[in-house]
Design an enzyme around this catalytic site. Structure first.
Site, PDB file in Angstrom:
ATOM      1  CB  SER A   1       5.297  -2.235  11.965  1.00 53.44           C
ATOM      2  OG  SER A   1       4.824  -0.938  12.224  1.00 53.44           O
TER       3      SER A   1
ATOM      4  CG  ASN B   1      -1.700   1.229   1.434  1.00 50.99           C
ATOM      5  OD1 ASN B   1      -1.791   2.052   0.522  1.00 50.99           O
ATOM      6  ND2 ASN B   1      -2.286   1.386   2.606  1.00 50.99           N
TER       7      ASN B   1
ATOM      8  CD  GLU C   1      -2.842   5.349   6.871  1.00 49.15           C
ATOM      9  OE1 GLU C   1      -2.825   5.452   5.630  1.00 49.15           O
ATOM     10  OE2 GLU C   1      -1.896   4.831   7.515  1.00 49.15           O
TER      11      GLU C   1
ATOM     12  CD  GLU D   1      -3.510  -2.875   7.336  1.00 45.33           C
ATOM     13  OE1 GLU D   1      -2.360  -3.068   6.922  1.00 45.33           O
ATOM     14  OE2 GLU D   1      -4.168  -1.861   7.106  1.00 45.33           O
TER      15      GLU D   1
ATOM     16  N   GLY E   1       2.409   1.769  10.813  1.00 40.93           N
ATOM     17  CA  GLY E   1       3.340   2.883  10.689  1.00 40.93           C
ATOM     18  C   GLY E   1       4.045   3.247  11.990  1.00 40.93           C
TER      19      GLY E   1
ATOM     20  CG  HIS F   1      -5.644   1.662   5.294  1.00 39.74           C
ATOM     21  ND1 HIS F   1      -5.225   2.611   6.202  1.00 39.74           N
ATOM     22  CD2 HIS F   1      -4.600   0.820   5.109  1.00 39.74           C
ATOM     23  CE1 HIS F   1      -3.969   2.351   6.542  1.00 39.74           C
ATOM     24  NE2 HIS F   1      -3.574   1.268   5.896  1.00 39.74           N
TER      25      HIS F   1
ATOM     26  CE  LYS G   1       0.045   3.264   4.787  1.00 43.98           C
ATOM     27  NZ  LYS G   1       0.080   3.394   6.234  1.00 43.98           N
TER      28      LYS G   1
HETATM   29  C1  PEP Z   1      -0.730  -0.136   6.217  1.00 50.09           C
HETATM   30  O1  PEP Z   1      -0.883   1.074   6.202  1.00 50.09           O
HETATM   31  O2  PEP Z   1      -1.572  -0.880   5.672  1.00 50.09           O
HETATM   32  C2  PEP Z   1       0.454  -0.659   6.871  1.00 50.09           C
HETATM   33  C3  PEP Z   1       0.468  -1.928   7.205  1.00 50.09           C
HETATM   34  O3  PEP Z   1       1.456   0.231   7.102  1.00 50.09           O
HETATM   35  P1  PEP Z   1       2.906  -0.099   7.711  1.00 50.09           P
HETATM   36  O4  PEP Z   1       3.391  -1.356   7.059  1.00 50.09           O
HETATM   37  O5  PEP Z   1       3.740   1.095   7.335  1.00 50.09           O
HETATM   38  O6  PEP Z   1       2.729  -0.262   9.176  1.00 50.09           O
END
Ligand code: PEP
Length: 254
Positions: free
Chosen positions: A216, A9, A100, A170, A176, A98, A11
């Site tokens: 992460s 992703n 966000e 998630e 993040g 997601h 973003k």
């Molecule tokens: C995400 O935003 O879907 C995600 C998993 O981000 P990150 O890997 O940066 O934690």
């Protein structure tokens, strides 16, 4: 058996030329180094998708996805992108729900249920994200939250429709932040999600559903996470912006 998928992703990162360059590197590395049957999916910003699809022509291990789609088929929704448009440029997947989008754009389960319908109606596969916040985990409500996101977001689908979904767990506290859920914590929730799917549909549907872990994930922790019996791949944010790291995560399934 269910498909193994590693989805990146991007973003709101990488301008057009940067995106083309990272994606070209990913194609080369995956061609040279990936030996398994896993699928790599890159969910880029909308403006990249058409060109990335062209670059990926003939590559059966790599697909493209979008990060959002509007719930309406078309109409006066200035600035929005429809599922039909995404389909028309050759994407296969759309990330929905997601955290966000939930946090910054007020997307709730009711809206996401509509988006899921529209995405499926346009023959695209949703990567439907669910996960609890830190406060919800600390209050020990994480199982309830996950269940309500499933029930209100996607359990209205019939069996055929549901079978096209990919679910991504998630935990919001891991996105993040550099804090990854332990493989035991992730496995516990993935098993719970699969159990809920079996209860709503049946065991075959549950066994065939790809459930990704996101939060992460990086080249160092991917293999341990992906070795868990109910973790079928990852949704990768930050690490998907670097071709080497993303490919190394995809290779955790080799
Ligand atoms: C995400 O935003 O879907 C995600 C998993 O981000 P990150 O890997 O940066 O934690």
């Amino acid at each position: 058996m269910r498909k193994k998928i590693v989805a990146g992703n991007w973003k709101m990162n990488l301008d057009y030329n940067e995106g083309l360059s990272v994606f070209s590197e990913v194609i080369n590395m995956i061609n040279d180094e990936v030996t398994g049957t896993q699928e790599a999916v890159v969910c880029s910003p909308f403006i990249h998708i058409h060109s990335l699809v062209q670059l990926a022509k003939g590559q059966n291990r790599i697909s493209l996805g979008a990060q959002n789609a509007h719930q309406a088929e078309s109409g006066a929704y200035t600035g929005e992108i429809s599922a039909k448009m995404i389909k028309s440029v050759g994407a296969a997947y759309v990330i929905l729900g997601h955290s966000e989008r939930r946090q910054y754009f007020g997307e709730n389960n009711e809206l996401l249920a509509k988006k899921t319908d529209t995405v499926l109606a346009n023959d695209l596969k949703p990567i439907f994200c669910i996960g609890e916040t830190l406060q919800e985990r600390e209050a020990n409500t994480h199982f309830d939250i996950i269940k309500s996101q499933l029930v209100e977001g996607v359990f209205h689908l019939d069996t055929t429709q549901f079978s096209k979904l990919v679910i991504a767990y998630e935990p919001v506290w891991a996105i993040g932040t550099g804090v990854t859920a332990s493989s035991d914590q992730a496995q516990e929730i993935h098993a719970f999600i699969r159990k809920e799917i079996a209860a709503k549909y049946n065991q075959t549907v549950a066994d065939n559903t790809t459930i990704l872990y996101g939060g992460s994930c990086n080249p160092k922790n991917a293999a341990e996470l992906f070795a868990q019996p109910d973790i079928d791949g990852g949704l990768i944010g930050g690490a998907s912006l670097k071709s080497r790291d993303f490919t190394d995560i995809v290779k955790a399934f080799n």
